[in-house]
Write an enzyme that holds these catalytic residues in place. Structure first.
Site, mmCIF file in Angstrom:
data_model
loop_
_atom_site.group_PDB
_atom_site.id
_atom_site.type_symbol
_atom_site.label_atom_id
_atom_site.label_comp_id
_atom_site.label_asym_id
_atom_site.label_seq_id
_atom_site.Cartn_x
_atom_site.Cartn_y
_atom_site.Cartn_z
ATOM 1 N N THR A 1 12.904 2.245 7.525
ATOM 2 C CA THR A 1 12.035 1.351 8.295
ATOM 3 C C THR A 1 12.768 0.073 8.690
ATOM 4 O O THR A 1 13.434 -0.559 7.876
ATOM 5 C CB THR A 1 10.767 1.019 7.481
ATOM 6 O OG1 THR A 1 10.026 2.224 7.280
ATOM 7 C CG2 THR A 1 9.894 0.014 8.204
ATOM 8 N N LEU B 1 11.182 -2.540 1.803
ATOM 9 C CA LEU B 1 11.619 -2.498 3.211
ATOM 10 C C LEU B 1 12.895 -3.285 3.472
ATOM 11 O O LEU B 1 13.021 -3.975 4.493
ATOM 12 C CB LEU B 1 10.497 -2.993 4.136
ATOM 13 C CG LEU B 1 9.178 -2.225 4.089
ATOM 14 C CD1 LEU B 1 8.172 -2.838 5.068
ATOM 15 C CD2 LEU B 1 9.378 -0.740 4.412
ATOM 16 N N CYS C 1 2.724 -0.582 4.924
ATOM 17 C CA CYS C 1 3.273 -1.837 4.388
ATOM 18 C C CYS C 1 2.179 -2.908 4.373
ATOM 19 O O CYS C 1 1.163 -2.776 5.060
ATOM 20 C CB CYS C 1 4.451 -2.271 5.237
ATOM 21 S SG CYS C 1 4.052 -2.285 6.959
ATOM 22 N N LYS D 1 2.450 6.841 10.737
ATOM 23 C CA LYS D 1 2.648 7.362 9.371
ATOM 24 C C LYS D 1 1.619 6.714 8.461
ATOM 25 O O LYS D 1 1.596 5.494 8.291
ATOM 26 C CB LYS D 1 4.063 7.071 8.870
ATOM 27 C CG LYS D 1 4.322 7.636 7.478
ATOM 28 C CD LYS D 1 5.766 7.503 7.086
ATOM 29 C CE LYS D 1 6.037 8.128 5.728
ATOM 30 N NZ LYS D 1 7.437 7.967 5.322
ATOM 31 N N THR E 1 3.989 7.499 0.401
ATOM 32 C CA THR E 1 3.917 7.615 -1.064
ATOM 33 C C THR E 1 2.533 7.226 -1.591
ATOM 34 O O THR E 1 1.751 6.570 -0.889
ATOM 35 C CB THR E 1 4.956 6.691 -1.707
ATOM 36 O OG1 THR E 1 4.780 5.381 -1.174
ATOM 37 C CG2 THR E 1 6.370 7.157 -1.441
#
Ligand SMILES: Cc1cc2nc3c(=O)[nH]c(=O)nc-3n(C[C@H](O)[C@H](O)[C@H](O)COP(=O)(O)O)c2cc1C
Length: 307
Positions: free
Chosen positions: A47, A74, A131, A164, A192
């Site tokens: 990412t 990240l 995120c 995603k 995840t």
């Protein structure tokens, strides 16, 4: 006869349905000495964010039964540095490149994609919507923000947008449908699972941030279930992801509706797994006398379930 593994995904011609998963394969080109990258269907980069990020403190990785936890945070060099060096290197590899993008606000996603949009070496963008946003909630838990991000990036992107999603939501199919309605061209299922682990020898958390994301074989049945549920509601293609270690695992995702699949933790054990999985998949199709991998997409997911 060899089965045909080539598949069209969002207008991109892939040699086969095997992709690297974001964050587990670097920017992609660094692995050229370890595996023949040309054999992959596509590379999904780690990412990228608008500004560089140094990531979280160590420890960032912990092993758990049948899987692992990570809290990388990240870490990346930022989009401007990405287009200067890694993207130039990726161009030489000659496989489609899908760039994963994250941001804490709509503006950050849009600005990053504007910079990527002028690059002709990019086939698609995958929005990492797992995120944290400015309110420290993950983007996927803020439905108006999910819609806003997708609608806004669609206005500035010249390539397909893949959302995603985090699997930790009440109804993954609803979230996938909402992403489709906002304009997403494809969906990745899934990221995840939030998880934690404690070292009882030291009485310490195993990750610096206490909680992290769980991946690996332990999440596979849950990830397959996400694909199954979403496939019943949406009509845009799905990238199946979560715990895939073998060609059999990959086909499991495809049978319930994934058009292509991406492999994460398995490539941390050995990046060669990605190529081995392609051959394993080919052998299973041959044994089953299936001539084209496209035939298996959604083969088992034809009846709507009523709960
Ligand atoms: C070390 C590590 C780093 C990851 N970094 C990212 C990332 O930067 N962006 C992202 O969208 N997913 C990231 N992921 C999630 C993977 O792309 C994938 O969705 C997840 O690990 C499930 O697949 P797997 O079980 O095959 O690993 C990361 C996973 C791991 C293990």
């Amino acid at each position: 006869m060899k089965p045909n593994l080539s598949i069209n995904f969002l207008g991109i011609k892939l040699k086969n349905p095997i992709l690297s998963a974001s964050g587990t394969f670097g920017y992609g080109y660094e692995l050229a000495d370890l595996i023949p990258l040309k054999k992959l269907g596509a590379i999904v980069t780690k990412t990228i964010t608008l500004e560089p990020r140094c990531g979280n403190d160590q420890p960032r990785i912990a092993e758990v039964a049948s899987g692992m936890l990570n809290t990388i945070g990240l870490q990346n060099i930022g989009v401007k540095a990405f287009v200067k060096e890694p993207l130039e290197q990726l161009k030489k590899v000659g496989v489609p490149v899908i760039v994963s993008v994250a941001g804490t606000s709509v503006k950050e996603y849009v600005e990053t994609i504007k910079i990527l949009s002028v690059q002709d070496a990019i086939s698609a963008v995958e929005l990492n919507l797992s995120c944290p946003n400015l309110k420290k909630k993950i983007v996927c838990h803020d439905l108006p923000l999910v819609k806003d991000v997708i609608r806004s990036v669609k206005k500035v992107s010249r390539v397909p947008i893949i959302a995603k999603l985090s699997p930790l939501v009440t109804d993954i199919a609803e979230l996938a449908l909402c992403s489709q309605n906002a304009g997403a061209d494809g969906i990745t299922l899934a990221n995840t699972y939030p998880a934690m682990s404690i070292d009882v020898k030291t009485f310490k958390y195993k990750l610096s941030t206490v909680k992290g994301g769980m991946s690996g074989p332990c999440i596979k049945p849950m990830a397959v279930c996400c694909v199954y549920d979403a496939y019943q509601k949406i009509n845009i293609p799905i990238i199946g992801c979560g715990g895939i270690q073998t060609g059999e695992d990959a086909l499991e995702f495809m049978l319930v509706g994934a058009r292509v699949i991406s492999i994460g933790s398995a490539s941390l054990v050995s990046p060669k797994r990605l190529v081995e999985i392609i051959y394993e998949m080919e052998n299973i199709l041959k044994e089953k006398n299936i001539k084209d991998v496209k035939e298996v997409v959604g083969m088992l997911n034809t009846v709507k379930t009523v709960c």
